[in-house]
Motif scaffolding. Structure first.
Motif, short mmCIF file in Angstrom:
data_model
loop_
_atom_site.label_atom_id
_atom_site.label_comp_id
_atom_site.label_asym_id
_atom_site.label_seq_id
_atom_site.Cartn_x
_atom_site.Cartn_y
_atom_site.Cartn_z
N TRP A 198 0.86 -1.19 0.00
CA TRP A 198 0.00 0.00 0.00
C TRP A 198 0.89 1.24 0.00
O TRP A 198 1.52 1.56 1.00
CB TRP A 198 -0.94 0.01 1.22
CG TRP A 198 -1.76 1.26 1.30
CD1 TRP A 198 -1.59 2.31 2.15
CD2 TRP A 198 -2.88 1.61 0.47
NE1 TRP A 198 -2.52 3.29 1.90
CE2 TRP A 198 -3.33 2.89 0.88
CE3 TRP A 198 -3.54 0.97 -0.59
CZ2 TRP A 198 -4.40 3.54 0.27
CZ3 TRP A 198 -4.62 1.61 -1.18
CH2 TRP A 198 -5.04 2.88 -0.75
N ASN B 196 1.96 -4.73 3.33
CA ASN B 196 0.60 -5.06 3.76
C ASN B 196 0.46 -6.57 3.97
O ASN B 196 1.23 -7.37 3.44
CB ASN B 196 -0.48 -4.48 2.83
CG ASN B 196 -0.67 -5.23 1.53
OD1 ASN B 196 -0.24 -6.36 1.38
ND2 ASN B 196 -1.32 -4.59 0.58
N LEU B 197 -0.52 -6.94 4.76
CA LEU B 197 -0.68 -8.33 5.15
C LEU B 197 -1.18 -9.22 4.03
O LEU B 197 -0.64 -10.30 3.79
CB LEU B 197 -1.65 -8.43 6.34
CG LEU B 197 -1.07 -8.23 7.73
CD1 LEU B 197 -2.20 -8.21 8.76
CD2 LEU B 197 -0.07 -9.33 8.08
N GLU B 198 -2.23 -8.79 3.32
CA GLU B 198 -2.88 -9.71 2.39
C GLU B 198 -1.97 -10.14 1.24
O GLU B 198 -1.93 -11.31 0.85
CB GLU B 198 -4.20 -9.13 1.86
CG GLU B 198 -4.09 -7.86 1.04
CD GLU B 198 -4.11 -6.60 1.88
OE1 GLU B 198 -4.18 -5.51 1.26
OE2 GLU B 198 -4.05 -6.67 3.12
N TYR C 33 -8.58 -16.74 6.41
CA TYR C 33 -8.08 -15.47 5.88
C TYR C 33 -8.90 -14.30 6.39
O TYR C 33 -8.36 -13.25 6.74
CB TYR C 33 -8.13 -15.47 4.34
CG TYR C 33 -7.23 -16.47 3.67
CD1 TYR C 33 -5.90 -16.63 4.05
CD2 TYR C 33 -7.70 -17.25 2.62
CE1 TYR C 33 -5.07 -17.54 3.41
CE2 TYR C 33 -6.89 -18.15 1.97
CZ TYR C 33 -5.58 -18.31 2.38
OH TYR C 33 -4.77 -19.21 1.74
N LEU D 161 -7.24 -11.35 8.63
CA LEU D 161 -7.08 -10.03 8.00
C LEU D 161 -8.14 -9.02 8.46
O LEU D 161 -8.22 -7.92 7.91
CB LEU D 161 -7.15 -10.18 6.47
CG LEU D 161 -5.95 -10.90 5.85
CD1 LEU D 161 -6.26 -11.29 4.41
CD2 LEU D 161 -4.70 -10.02 5.91
N SER E 20 -8.35 -7.04 10.88
CA SER E 20 -7.83 -5.75 11.32
C SER E 20 -6.81 -5.14 10.36
O SER E 20 -6.22 -4.11 10.67
CB SER E 20 -7.20 -5.88 12.71
OG SER E 20 -8.16 -6.28 13.66
N SER E 21 -6.60 -5.78 9.21
CA SER E 21 -5.62 -5.24 8.26
C SER E 21 -6.09 -3.88 7.74
O SER E 21 -7.28 -3.63 7.59
CB SER E 21 -5.39 -6.21 7.10
OG SER E 21 -6.54 -6.30 6.29
N SER E 22 -5.15 -3.02 7.46
CA SER E 22 -5.48 -1.63 7.13
C SER E 22 -6.32 -1.52 5.87
O SER E 22 -7.29 -0.76 5.82
CB SER E 22 -4.20 -0.80 6.98
OG SER E 22 -3.39 -1.31 5.93
N HIS E 23 -5.97 -2.29 4.81
CA HIS E 23 -6.70 -2.11 3.56
C HIS E 23 -8.07 -2.76 3.63
O HIS E 23 -9.02 -2.26 3.02
CB HIS E 23 -5.91 -2.66 2.38
CG HIS E 23 -6.36 -2.12 1.07
ND1 HIS E 23 -6.77 -0.80 0.90
CD2 HIS E 23 -6.50 -2.69 -0.15
CE1 HIS E 23 -7.12 -0.60 -0.35
NE2 HIS E 23 -6.97 -1.73 -1.01
N ARG E 24 -8.20 -3.85 4.38
CA ARG E 24 -9.54 -4.41 4.55
C ARG E 24 -10.44 -3.41 5.26
O ARG E 24 -11.59 -3.22 4.90
CB ARG E 24 -9.48 -5.74 5.33
CG ARG E 24 -10.87 -6.32 5.50
CD ARG E 24 -10.91 -7.72 6.04
NE ARG E 24 -12.29 -8.11 6.27
CZ ARG E 24 -12.68 -9.27 6.77
NH1 ARG E 24 -11.79 -10.18 7.10
NH2 ARG E 24 -13.96 -9.54 6.95
N ARG E 25 -9.92 -2.75 6.29
CA ARG E 25 -10.71 -1.73 6.99
C ARG E 25 -11.03 -0.56 6.06
O ARG E 25 -12.14 -0.02 6.09
CB ARG E 25 -9.97 -1.25 8.23
CG ARG E 25 -9.99 -2.26 9.38
CD ARG E 25 -9.35 -1.71 10.64
NE ARG E 25 -7.89 -1.77 10.58
CZ ARG E 25 -7.09 -0.73 10.56
NH1 ARG E 25 -7.59 0.50 10.56
NH2 ARG E 25 -5.79 -0.87 10.52
#
Length: 240
Positions: free
Chosen positions: A148, A153-155, A194, A198, A200-205
């Motif tokens: 990002w 990033n996590l995903e 998954y 994920l 709390s991952s930033s892009h998912r939020r």
């Protein structure tokens, strides 16, 4: 017996030159959502995708009469007809068409990797197909996470770790870098859920705030397609 090929993970495009050592294959991952959307687009009949890095380039293609999509910060850019939503490509209106796409992270990552002999796009949605392809190729491979805005990033890292985990377990590749070991262990921690991992991952939020839950759900569902987008002379086509 010849040495096995390597598979390594680079967490973001700004680190690419540190990790790229002339590997014949680079796998670009942007799970949420560019590479996922590209897979869907080809699955639904798009003929070619021209990935561009800047809005200025996208506008030039628009002036030339191309169908052009643009996304920044998770939103469709004003003045463009579509963005990088996977569900937005689940239609026949793009069938047989060449489209142009620019996104915050994914298209720039693809263009960053274009010096490699072979560049393909991956996500959870085509994971098995990509794994099998790389196993058959038996060549040094670098996995480039789009991240990002040049941040980890996590995903994307988890998806890259899934590829490393498979190829190393199959005995077709070796992996030495700490980034690849970290990606593999993140995948092993996340693989049974998954969505939960994920959460709390930033892009998912970020996408959830934009009411894009369907995109998230689709993008995190493995093996929806066997399509592998492949870069050829600056254009993505469907491999094979």
């Amino acid at each position: 017996m010849a040495d096995k090929p390597s598979v390594e993970v680079c967490f973001s495009p700004d680190r690419f030159d540190l990790y790229y050592q002339g590997q014949p294959i680079v796998v670009v991952i942007d799970v949420l959502r560019a590479t996922t959307a590209m897979c869907v687009a080809f699955e639904y009949g798009v003929e070619k995708i021209i990935p561009v890095s800047s809005l200025e380039e996208a506008i030039e293609y628009q002036r030339m009469g191309f169908l052009v999509g643009a996304e920044r910060n998770g939103k469709i850019v004003d003045g463009f007809d579509f963005g990088n939503s996977p569900t937005g490509f689940m239609t026949d209106k793009f069938n047989g068409k060449t489209i142009v796409l620019t996104t915050t992270n994914g298209t720039r990552a693809i263009n960053t990797a274009n010096k490699a002999e072979t560049v393909i796009a991956a996500g959870f949605v085509n994971l098995d197909a990509v794994n099998q392809y790389l196993k058959e190729q038996q060549r040094d491979t670098l996995i480039l996470c789009s991240g990002w805005k040049d941040r980890f990033n996590l995903e994307d890292t988890i998806c890259g770790g899934a590829i490393v985990d498979y190829l190393v377990a199959e005995g077709s590749h070796i992996s030495d870098h700490d980034s690849s070991v970290a990606a593999k262990y993140l995948y092993q921690s996340a693989k049974t859920n998954y969505f939960g991992f994920l959460k709390s991952s930033s892009h998912r939020r970020r996408l959830k705030k934009l009411n894009l839950q369907e995109d998230i759900k689709y993008s995190l569902t493995p093996n929806k397609t066997s399509v592998i987008p492949f870069l050829k002379e600056g254009e993505l086509i469907k491999l094979g």
